[in-house]
Design an enzyme around this catalytic site. Structure first.
Site, mmCIF file in Angstrom:
data_model
loop_
_atom_site.group_PDB
_atom_site.id
_atom_site.type_symbol
_atom_site.label_atom_id
_atom_site.label_comp_id
_atom_site.label_asym_id
_atom_site.label_seq_id
_atom_site.Cartn_x
_atom_site.Cartn_y
_atom_site.Cartn_z
ATOM 1 N N HIS A 80 0.791 -1.234 0.000
ATOM 2 C CA HIS A 80 0.000 0.000 0.000
ATOM 3 C C HIS A 80 0.822 1.282 0.000
ATOM 4 C CE1 HIS A 80 0.500 0.014 4.474
ATOM 5 N NE2 HIS A 80 0.335 1.310 4.336
ATOM 6 N N GLU A 84 3.361 5.526 -3.194
ATOM 7 C CA GLU A 84 3.522 6.815 -2.518
ATOM 8 C C GLU A 84 4.967 7.082 -2.114
ATOM 9 O OE1 GLU A 84 1.860 8.757 1.621
ATOM 10 O OE2 GLU A 84 0.525 7.483 0.449
ATOM 11 N N ASP A 85 5.702 6.044 -1.713
ATOM 12 C CA ASP A 85 7.017 6.253 -1.095
ATOM 13 C C ASP A 85 8.195 5.668 -1.866
ATOM 14 O OD1 ASP A 85 5.979 7.645 1.134
ATOM 15 O OD2 ASP A 85 5.384 5.764 2.064
#
Length: 730
Positions: A80, A84-85
């Site tokens: 997840h 994003e990272d």
């Protein structure tokens, strides 16, 4: 291998062992593959607490595996944070793990700066940078809207938030408080609305610990000092109730229910306001009774009320009338041994699973399958609420609407047909009318509660039966309903519907006004373009949008005329036309060349104020065109184009005008006198005639610029009997 690596290895082994208890080997292998991918993607990344980053997605997946979630949800939980990272993209995820997993991950991924900017409409002024509050609101809205399609998205996010809260101590103080407050405002209430009570209480207590650490410690000390006394009391009451249930032939599991710290804090705040103490809290002592059947629930309730006196107004039957989030249980409060108030909840084992895990309990019973018709029906309420919120424009307003309409305390009221409706505390009959149907809200003129007329600002109470009185026709809402000080509306859903109604009424009026303005003004131009083509030329998606712009003043007819006169063109002719128009007085400067013979191009008829360019002809000097003239734009011999500019001397341009009017005595005299009064010369004899019982006047005048021409048109249109004035091109 470091201690941290050993810990991560132990967590993944635990995850795979638990998954193997209910998933086939090939699905467990797929989960392990997702872990390896995430481990590599997060390689070298550490959390502020110092542990490897991979421990966070592992902890998120461990929460889901205890609820027997399907393997795609487990894979999405492990992955997840990769979009994003890390440099991993949505497309890479979809390629490796399929669209389902990629969509779940995307649902819990914060919006990027580019995505945030793209959430703004084309006509809105876009900020250089989103504020932190707006960015968080936009990301929360994205997650909630994705939840409407797949509830697993929000459960992954809740599990993610739970682990973040458990490791919050490593964050700076200001970030700890901000994250804790967001958890209390959004995520704990969301868990509550999904029926996930255990998760709700955990999130609330963890958040409260950072928001008001002093109050948290004070309540903790209070509970600790009375723990032994409380446990002895609960053991005594449990033993008494078990004996009575057993004597009645009811098999039951009775135990004390721990009271959570934040819940006690909320109760103490409420009791302080009415001069009561913590000792008056009915459910500081609480029991839970788990029985085998619904019949046993009611039988156990009868025994409880026989043993101890029930407290007035403290009974709720959520078995007969389940909450929207599927919660079922019997709630009662009794004055128990030693005159101590005790809350008792009675439910079946299945109800208990649903009460503790809410929608997540579905996977416990279905072994990871989300394809279940009854489950889909149970989620209809959530999708309906999300659909209402979808109509709210801004992300921050959307989130605030959720806090008001969904996350605040709820009251349960009934329709005249006995249907149960859940409304936020403080909701009014007007809010209720819009919850029934938008048309009912628009036609609402009064309300009866429990058979009696009440003001529309009345605050609905638990158990009220609400009847909406409507007008026979749609008369529309009152503008007073939008005045927050008058208290007609509580919910953002109803407020949004009222705003939409007024916007539509104003839009209808704007469209009609714009259409009239356009019809009148467009006659000044001899154009073959359709209304739809003109709307498209001005950048509007539809004709109604175009007319509305003209009607509300965001677009002026002058802008439209300017755009059209820049585009309207006819092929240039080498020979003079039949009607020879006089050339304007020389006033064109050929930049960098000196004075040359110039003339105006017949194909585009430039007038002072237009952007122009010169074209060197063979033997006839320079012809002046508009820069947008199609003949110039198609010109291949660029060396024949020269820069020109309007000269400082006064220049006059010939324009042919056509006037339609009702025939009357003195009409021609009035028109010519008005032209003269405006300081405009008529340079060609006036011609007249009849067409379809109308009088037609044609004349050629000379004007300085397009502004003077527009002013002249407006004056002529004011002459008695004149129907329209238009320009004849060419």
């Amino acid at each position: 291998m470091t201690v941290q690596d050993v810990r991560s290895s132990g967590l993944v082994d635990l995850l795979l062992d638990k998954a193997g208890d209910y998933l086939p080997p090939d699905k467990v292998a797929a989960v392990e593959e997702a872990y390896r991918f995430a481990e590599e993607a997060h390689s070298g990344q550490y959390r502020k607490s110092g542990e490897p980053f991979i421990e966070h997605p592992l902890s998120t997946a461990l929460y889901l595996v205890d609820l027997h979630f399907d393997y795609n949800a487990l894979r999405a939980a492990l992955l997840h944070d990769v979009v994003e990272d890390t440099p991993v993209t949505y497309e890479e995820l979809a390629k490796h793990f399929g669209e389902e997993v990629a969509t779940l991950v995307d649902g819990v991924t914060k919006l990027t700066q580019n995505e945030l900017m793209n959430t703004w409409g084309e006509d809105e002024v876009r900020p250089v940078q989103y504020t932190n509050e707006a960015a968080r609101a936009a990301s929360i809205r994205k997650m909630l809207m994705t939840m409407a399609e797949d509830v697993r998205v929000v459960i992954i996010k809740l599990a993610d938030r739970l682990h973040n809260m458990r490791t919050l101590d490593s964050m700076p103080e200001n970030r700890k408080v901000a994250i804790a407050q967001e958890t209390l405002d959004i995520y704990a209430p969301l868990a509550h609305r999904l029926g996930m009570w255990e998760l709700k209480w955990l999130l609330e207590d963890l958040a409260f610990q950072h928001i008001d650490s002093e109050a948290y410690r004070a309540i903790s000390r209070l509970l600790a000092t009375k723990r032994e006394e409380r446990e002895k009391y609960i053991d005594r009451v449990v033993s008494m109730l078990e004996d009575e249930l057993q004597a009645a032939g009811i098999r039951a599991n009775v135990y004390g229910r721990p009271k959570h710290i934040y819940s006690i804090h909320r109760k103490t705040e409420k009791y302080d306001s009415i001069n009561r103490t913590v000792n008056d809290i009915n459910d500081l002592f609480a029991l839970r009774v788990i029985v085998e059947s619904v019949g046993d629930c009611y039988a156990a309730l009868g025994i409880v009320h026989t043993m101890w006196r029930p407290l007035q107004g403290e009974f709720d039957d959520y078995i007969a009338s389940p909450k929207d989030n599927m919660y079922q249980s019997l709630h009662t409060a009794v004055l128990c041994e030693d005159a101590s108030p005790v809350e008792i909840q009675i439910r079946t084992a299945e109800m208990h699973q649903l009460a503790e895990y809410g929608v997540a309990a579905h996977w416990l019973y279905k072994e990871g399958s989300a394809d279940d018709q009854s489950f889909e029906e149970k989620m209809t309420w959530l999708r309906q609420i999300l659909e209402w919120q979808r109509e709210v424009a801004g992300a921050e307003e959307f989130v605030e609407g959720f806090k008001t309409d969904i996350f605040q305390n709820q009251v349960f009221v009934y329709t005249p047909k006995g249907e149960l409706k859940e409304m936020p505390a403080g909701a009014t009959p007007v809010d209720f009318s819009y919850r029934i149907h938008t048309d009912v809200g628009h036609r609402c003129i009064g309300a009866k509660v429990n058979g009696k007329l009440v003001p529309l600002q009345y605050h609905l109470q638990i158990g009220d039966m609400v009847e909406i009185i409507t007008s026979k026709s749609v008369r529309g809402p009152s503008r007073d309903w939008l005045n927050e000080n008058k208290g007609y509306l509580k919910t953002s859903h109803a407020r949004s519907k009222v705003r939409q109604w007024f916007n539509r009424q104003e839009r209808k009026a704007s469209v009609q006004t714009g259409r009239e303005v356009f019809t009148r003004e467009i006659r000044r131009l001899d154009t073959t373009m359709s209304e739809e083509e003109i709307a498209d030329l001005m950048g509007y998606a539809s004709l109604d949008d175009f007319f509305a712009g003209l009607g509300n003043g965001s677009l002026s007819m002058r802008q439209v005329v300017g755009k059209l006169t820049d585009l309207v063109a006819e092929p240039e002719e080498d020979e003079p036309t039949v009607v020879t128009l006089p050339e304007p007085e020389s006033g064109i400067e050929v930049l960098g060349v000196g004075d040359l013979l110039t003339r105006m191009a017949r194909c585009c008829n430039p007038i002072g104020g237009h952007s122009i360019i010169g074209y060197i002809t063979r033997g006839r000097g320079i012809t002046v065109h508009r820069r947008t003239c199609p003949n110039i734009m198609r010109e291949s011999e660029s060396e024949r184009l020269v820069e020109v500019d309007w000269g400082k001397t006064k220049t006059l341009y010939p324009v042919q005008i056509r006037v339609e009017s009702w025939d009357r005595v003195g009409l021609l005299s009035d028109v010519t006198s008005l032209v003269a009064d405006e300081g405009v010369n008529i340079v060609q004899s006036i011609t007249g005639g009849q067409e379809d019982d109308l009088s037609i006047i044609r004349l050629t005048v000379t004007v300085e610029n397009i502004e003077q021409l527009n002013r002249l048109f407006s004056k002529i249109e004011g002459v008695v009997g004149v129907l329209s004035v238009s320009r004849v091109m060419g």
